[in-house]
Design an enzyme around this catalytic site. Structure first.
Site, PDB file in Angstrom:
ATOM      1  N   ASP A 191      98.564  14.927  30.577  1.00 17.74           N
ATOM      2  CA  ASP A 191      98.050  14.474  31.872  1.00 17.74           C
ATOM      3  C   ASP A 191      96.854  15.350  32.215  1.00 17.74           C
ATOM      4  O   ASP A 191      97.036  16.498  32.592  1.00 17.74           O
ATOM      5  CB  ASP A 191      99.142  14.590  32.932  1.00 17.74           C
ATOM      6  CG  ASP A 191      98.653  14.325  34.343  1.00 17.74           C
ATOM      7  OD1 ASP A 191      97.536  13.838  34.504  1.00 17.74           O
ATOM      8  OD2 ASP A 191      99.410  14.651  35.282  1.00 17.74           O
ATOM      9  N   GLU A 225      91.395  16.506  40.097  1.00 16.32           N
ATOM     10  CA  GLU A 225      92.388  15.448  40.377  1.00 16.32           C
ATOM     11  C   GLU A 225      93.719  16.022  40.824  1.00 16.32           C
ATOM     12  O   GLU A 225      94.375  15.475  41.717  1.00 16.32           O
ATOM     13  CB  GLU A 225      92.594  14.578  39.128  1.00 16.32           C
ATOM     14  CG  GLU A 225      93.399  13.304  39.389  1.00 16.32           C
ATOM     15  CD  GLU A 225      94.905  13.473  39.362  1.00 16.32           C
ATOM     16  OE1 GLU A 225      95.625  12.568  39.822  1.00 16.32           O
ATOM     17  OE2 GLU A 225      95.395  14.533  38.892  1.00 16.32           O
TER      18      GLU A 225
HETATM   19 ZN   LIG Z   1      96.866  12.948  36.007  1.00 18.17          ZN
END
Ligand SMILES: [Zn+2]
Length: 349
Positions: A191, A225
């Protein structure tokens, strides 16, 4: 419909492994941003720039420019900063992004000091030794006050640690421990480095086939993010659509898995844009891309960050299924390739 250009699986994995091995905790992601810029500089029709905030933006001229598009994926990851140097010379941390301390307990880490040095160490429970603390090792709640970095340096006091160059605010990156086995990729920070690698592989696939996007497309690589505002900025004013490429949540009750890409139709921020989601679903069906449709219960994306910042565009979310996200994650090459194919299909649509 034309056949999709083929995805260079080895290129995708090479990009991914290199990015995974490049530390980039949120706020200190410049090294990973630079690696992505290196990869994209191989494609001379992309115009690269860095935003003042530190994101990488590539503009890619398409056949048309009447409804410009963007893709966003993030290079920043979970991590930490030094909150305090403790009297015992060890470091108390402040987390970057949302994760539980037990997911990084016992992990090796690198501290980036103010003067450009790096120090190695490990994140441990303050009562780590079973021979000393017995049942406390199991019972102690994992929180800021009970976790500390033990530096691999001779220090037993705050003064000695300060002499090593460590100061409050130094960034800390946890070791990714990357392994590729039987098509699985096991690592921290898939991620969203898996999403970034999938976008790079799609860009390469179009170039290898001598193709360009149907619409002028902005490739946006976000560096904030994990703290919620990565893609809040950095897009052209006339943008019509934004596809976020970020991980799919795998686990009990989830439709996503490690062998498919997922279209997320709703997460904690509410539903994504129905029309754009339907378009992506049709593209996956028409191109026989391995995909699922899912809802993520505890999740927010950079696409929503742009919406919240006032971005008046259609936003959708696709990405590879990741097991044990924000922990020691894993995905499979099939999910990565499916994501890259989906991005390629969207670019050409
Ligand atoms: Zn992410």
């Amino acid at each position: 419909m034309n056949k999709l250009p083929s995805i260079d699986q080895q290129y995708l994995l090479d990009c991914l492994v290199e990015l995974l091995n490049t530390p980039s905790p949120t706020g200190y992601a410049h090294q990973a941003v630079a690696r992505v810029a290196d990869y994209l500089s191989a494609f001379p029709d992309l115009e690269l720039r860095h935003t003042p905030k530190g994101a990488l933006v590539a503009s890619w001229p398409g056949d048309q420019n009447d409804a410009p598009r963007a893709l966003t994926a993030h290079v920043d990851t979970l991590g930490a900063m030094v909150k305090e140097i403790k009297p015992n010379g060890r470091l108390k941390l402040s987390a970057l992004g949302s994760f539980a301390w037990n997911t990084v307990e016992g992990e090796g880490c690198t501290v980036f000091t103010n003067d450009g040095d790096t120090l190695r160490g490990a994140l441990l429970l303050t009562a780590a030794s079973g021979h000393v603390h017995s049942g406390k090792v199991n019972e102690l709640k994992r929180e800021d006050a009970t976790m500390e970095v033990r530096l691999d340096a001779r220090t037993t006091s705050a003064e000695e640690t300060a002499e090593l160059g460590v100061t409050v605010g130094d960034f800390v990156a946890f070791d990714p421990r990357v392994e590729v086995t039987n098509g699985f990729v096991r690592s921290r920070h898939l991620d969203d480095k898996s999403g970034v690698a999938a976008v790079l592989a799609a860009v390469k696939a179009l170039h290898d086939a001598g193709l360009k996007p149907a619409q002028t497309t902005t490739l946006h690589f976000s560096n904030y993010e994990e703290v919620g505002h990565g893609a809040a900025s950095g897009f052209p004013d006339d943008l019509a659509e934004l596809v976020t490429v970020d991980m799919a949540a795998v686990g009990e009750g989830q439709a996503s898995d490690e062998f498919h890409a997922t279209l997320c139709v709703k997460d904690s921020g509410g539903p994504y844009h129905h029309g754009l989601s339907e378009k992506l679903r049709r593209l996956a069906e028409a191109n026989e891309i391995a995909f699922k449709v899912d809802i993520y219960p505890y999740y927010g994306s950079d696409g929503e960050a742009y919406w919240r910042a006032g971005g008046d565009v259609a936003v959708a979310l696709i990405g590879p299924g990741l097991d044990a996200s924000h922990n020691y994650e894993r995905t499979h090459t099939e999910a990565l390739v499916a994501t890259a194919q989906w991005v390629a299909a969207y670019l050409l649509s």
